[in-house]
Scaffold this motif. Structure first.
Motif, PDB file in Angstrom:
ATOM      1  N   TYR A  29       0.828  -1.218   0.000  1.00 48.54           N
ATOM      2  CA  TYR A  29       0.000   0.000   0.000  1.00 48.54           C
ATOM      3  C   TYR A  29       0.859   1.264   0.000  1.00 48.54           C
ATOM      4  O   TYR A  29       0.346   2.373  -0.022  1.00 48.54           O
ATOM      5  CB  TYR A  29      -0.931   0.023   1.232  1.00 48.54           C
ATOM      6  CG  TYR A  29      -0.189  -0.164   2.538  1.00 48.54           C
ATOM      7  CD1 TYR A  29       0.524   0.871   3.111  1.00 48.54           C
ATOM      8  CD2 TYR A  29      -0.167  -1.396   3.176  1.00 48.54           C
ATOM      9  CE1 TYR A  29       1.238   0.699   4.283  1.00 48.54           C
ATOM     10  CE2 TYR A  29       0.533  -1.594   4.350  1.00 48.54           C
ATOM     11  CZ  TYR A  29       1.231  -0.535   4.894  1.00 48.54           C
ATOM     12  OH  TYR A  29       1.945  -0.716   6.035  1.00 48.54           O
ATOM     13  N   CYS A  30       2.195   1.082   0.075  1.00 47.94           N
ATOM     14  CA  CYS A  30       3.088   2.237   0.202  1.00 47.94           C
ATOM     15  C   CYS A  30       3.980   2.422  -1.017  1.00 47.94           C
ATOM     16  O   CYS A  30       4.279   3.544  -1.408  1.00 47.94           O
ATOM     17  CB  CYS A  30       3.944   2.071   1.458  1.00 47.94           C
ATOM     18  SG  CYS A  30       5.121   3.391   1.778  1.00 47.94           S
ATOM     19  N   GLY A  70      10.017   6.693   4.703  1.00 48.18           N
ATOM     20  CA  GLY A  70      11.002   5.634   4.715  1.00 48.18           C
ATOM     21  C   GLY A  70      11.135   5.004   6.099  1.00 48.18           C
ATOM     22  O   GLY A  70      10.329   5.235   6.969  1.00 48.18           O
ATOM     23  N   PRO A  72      13.130   5.021   9.334  1.00 44.03           N
ATOM     24  CA  PRO A  72      14.145   5.843   9.989  1.00 44.03           C
ATOM     25  C   PRO A  72      15.396   5.051  10.389  1.00 44.03           C
ATOM     26  O   PRO A  72      16.520   5.555  10.286  1.00 44.03           O
ATOM     27  CB  PRO A  72      13.442   6.407  11.219  1.00 44.03           C
ATOM     28  CG  PRO A  72      12.042   5.964  11.173  1.00 44.03           C
ATOM     29  CD  PRO A  72      11.802   5.188   9.932  1.00 44.03           C
ATOM     30  N   SER A 121       4.531  -0.143  13.027  1.00 45.76           N
ATOM     31  CA  SER A 121       3.592  -0.505  11.962  1.00 45.76           C
ATOM     32  C   SER A 121       3.587  -2.011  11.780  1.00 45.76           C
ATOM     33  O   SER A 121       4.641  -2.608  11.541  1.00 45.76           O
ATOM     34  CB  SER A 121       4.005   0.169  10.651  1.00 45.76           C
ATOM     35  OG  SER A 121       4.057   1.554  10.849  1.00 45.76           O
ATOM     36  N   GLU A 189      -7.134   4.302   7.787  1.00 44.63           N
ATOM     37  CA  GLU A 189      -7.762   4.162   6.463  1.00 44.63           C
ATOM     38  C   GLU A 189      -6.663   4.172   5.403  1.00 44.63           C
ATOM     39  O   GLU A 189      -5.762   5.017   5.442  1.00 44.63           O
ATOM     40  CB  GLU A 189      -8.689   5.349   6.174  1.00 44.63           C
ATOM     41  CG  GLU A 189      -9.949   5.400   6.997  1.00 44.63           C
ATOM     42  CD  GLU A 189     -10.761   6.673   6.708  1.00 44.63           C
ATOM     43  OE1 GLU A 189     -11.897   6.744   7.171  1.00 44.63           O
ATOM     44  OE2 GLU A 189     -10.249   7.603   6.043  1.00 44.63           O
ATOM     45  N   GLU A 190      -6.760   3.239   4.454  1.00 44.79           N
ATOM     46  CA  GLU A 190      -5.755   3.203   3.380  1.00 44.79           C
ATOM     47  C   GLU A 190      -5.913   4.420   2.466  1.00 44.79           C
ATOM     48  O   GLU A 190      -7.029   4.813   2.117  1.00 44.79           O
ATOM     49  CB  GLU A 190      -5.912   1.911   2.562  1.00 44.79           C
ATOM     50  CG  GLU A 190      -4.853   1.782   1.483  1.00 44.79           C
ATOM     51  CD  GLU A 190      -4.907   0.459   0.724  1.00 44.79           C
ATOM     52  OE1 GLU A 190      -5.623  -0.472   1.148  1.00 44.79           O
ATOM     53  OE2 GLU A 190      -4.212   0.361  -0.306  1.00 44.79           O
ATOM     54  N   GLY A 330       5.225   9.246   6.602  1.00 44.99           N
ATOM     55  CA  GLY A 330       3.848   8.981   7.063  1.00 44.99           C
ATOM     56  C   GLY A 330       3.609   9.432   8.486  1.00 44.99           C
ATOM     57  O   GLY A 330       4.497   9.848   9.167  1.00 44.99           O
TER      58      GLY A 330
END
Ligand code: SAM
Ligand code: SF4
Length: 330
Positions: A29-30, A70, A72, A121, A189-190, A330
């Protein structure tokens, strides 16, 4: 006035800084499978530049920073950056968002610094599905980091991107984790920040659908008081130690109380996640701007912050939202 106030009277106090555009995972999704075109190293802000930007912004009222990417922890000597930022007395809180794969060995160092909270995540609790989503076989390391973080003094939040067709069957499993652990699980939410744009899905898992779905398994959960500018609406199942929250990242119902600005790894300044970068801070820095000049640029830019993510998106000059979240931070 020497402070960052936008046209809607919102005081900006929170910086999200992407420390790199590189990543060791490839979440579907990224970013695309082959990854994104990473920029040459010299295009990335240096740690010295990041420290200076943060100092100048903190003199304008920013007191909280989130380090993200990215990933970190793939940037060399990331802990060195956290150390130097920890010396800034105007910063009350440094938080980090990470995929966790490289975190375990750094937890005790982070505990000694100004880091209050880690957002880990993790989109699936099943190793095979985790591999499918992230395209990397790293579940065991992330889970190990989770267990170590639970033992640490750091506040722990889990970020779960709700992906139709992938992990919606695990939403309740994630809520269950909050029964015994004092963690906060946040369902996001995507959004179409994946290098390609909006993904076609059968079902639209927005805030209400996620909440109703949880309501199907739990009839007793209460709202939890969250800070005014919190990105999530939070709840606690009766008798559970931890809480869960939903981040309406795409439906954007939280913009009213926004207190955030973003700086990408290459130094693009963003007033909103959905804008396309409102000025090139790196260029300003590298052309020799003084602190006062920098402050003026920040004040002027924030004075044009759009009301919400829809307005920011409408003002974009480079087309629809499709850039990878790893380049934005993000
Ligand atoms: N690599 C770190 C990580 O994954 O935590 C930090 C950077 S990542 C871009 C920050 C957060 O953005 C993660 O929680 C990730 O799940 C979320 N994210 C990335 N792409 C997204 C998308 N298209 N929609 C919603 N959230 C997304
Ligand atoms: Fe990497 Fe984080 Fe993007 Fe996943 S969400 S590809 S871990 S930057």
């Amino acid at each position: 006035m020497n402070t960052l106030i936008d046209p809607f009277g919102r005081q900006i106090s929170y910086l999200r800084l992407a420390v790199t555009d590189r990543c060791n995972l490839r979440c579907q999704y990224c970013m695309p499978e082959k990854g994104i075109d990473i920029v040459p190293r010299q295009e990335l802000l240096t740690f010295k530049e990041m420290y200076r930007i943060t100092r100048v912004l903190s003199e304008l009222g920013v007191n909280k920073i989130r380090l993200t990417g990215g990933e970190p922890f793939v940037r060399k000597d990331f802990i060195g950056l956290v150390k130097s930022l920890s010396h800034n007395d105007r910063l009350d809180q440094i938080n980090i968002t990470t995929n966790g794969a490289l975190v375990k060995d750094h937890i005790s160092a982070l505990e000694q610094l100004k880091v209050k909270s880690i957002n880990l995540s993790i989109d699936s609790l099943q190793p095979e599905k985790f591999l499918r989503i992230t395209r990397r076989d790293q579940f065991a390391r992330v889970w190990e980091a989770y267990l170590e973080l639970l033992k640490s003094s750091l506040q722990l939040k889990l970020n779960v991107v709700v992906q139709s067709g992938f992990n919606t069957d695990e939403i309740v499993d994630f809520v269950k984790l909050t029964e015994k652990e004092d963690i906060s699980v946040r369902f996001i939410e995507e959004m179409p920040f994946n290098g390609k744009g909006l993904r076609e899905v059968k079902e639209n898992w927005d805030f209400n659908k996620i909440l109703n779905h949880i309501g199907g398994s739990y009839d007793q959960f209460d709202p939890v008081e969250s800070g005014k500018s919190s990105t999530s609406r939070n709840y606690r199942v009766k008798g559970y130690k931890g809480s869960f929250g939903i981040i309406p990242a795409f439906t954007r119902t939280i913009c009213n109380d926004c207190n955030r600005i973003r700086i990408t790894a290459t130094g693009l300044f963003k007033n909103c996640l959905f804008d396309d970068g409102v000025f090139d801070l790196k260029e300003v820095l590298r052309s020799g701007a003084s602190d006062d000049e920098l402050k003026q640029v920040f004040i002027d830019t924030v004075s044009k912050k759009p009301r919400n993510g829809f307005e920011a998106e409408a003002n974009r000059t480079i087309g629809g939202v499709s850039e990878s979240m790893s380049t934005i931070g993000g």
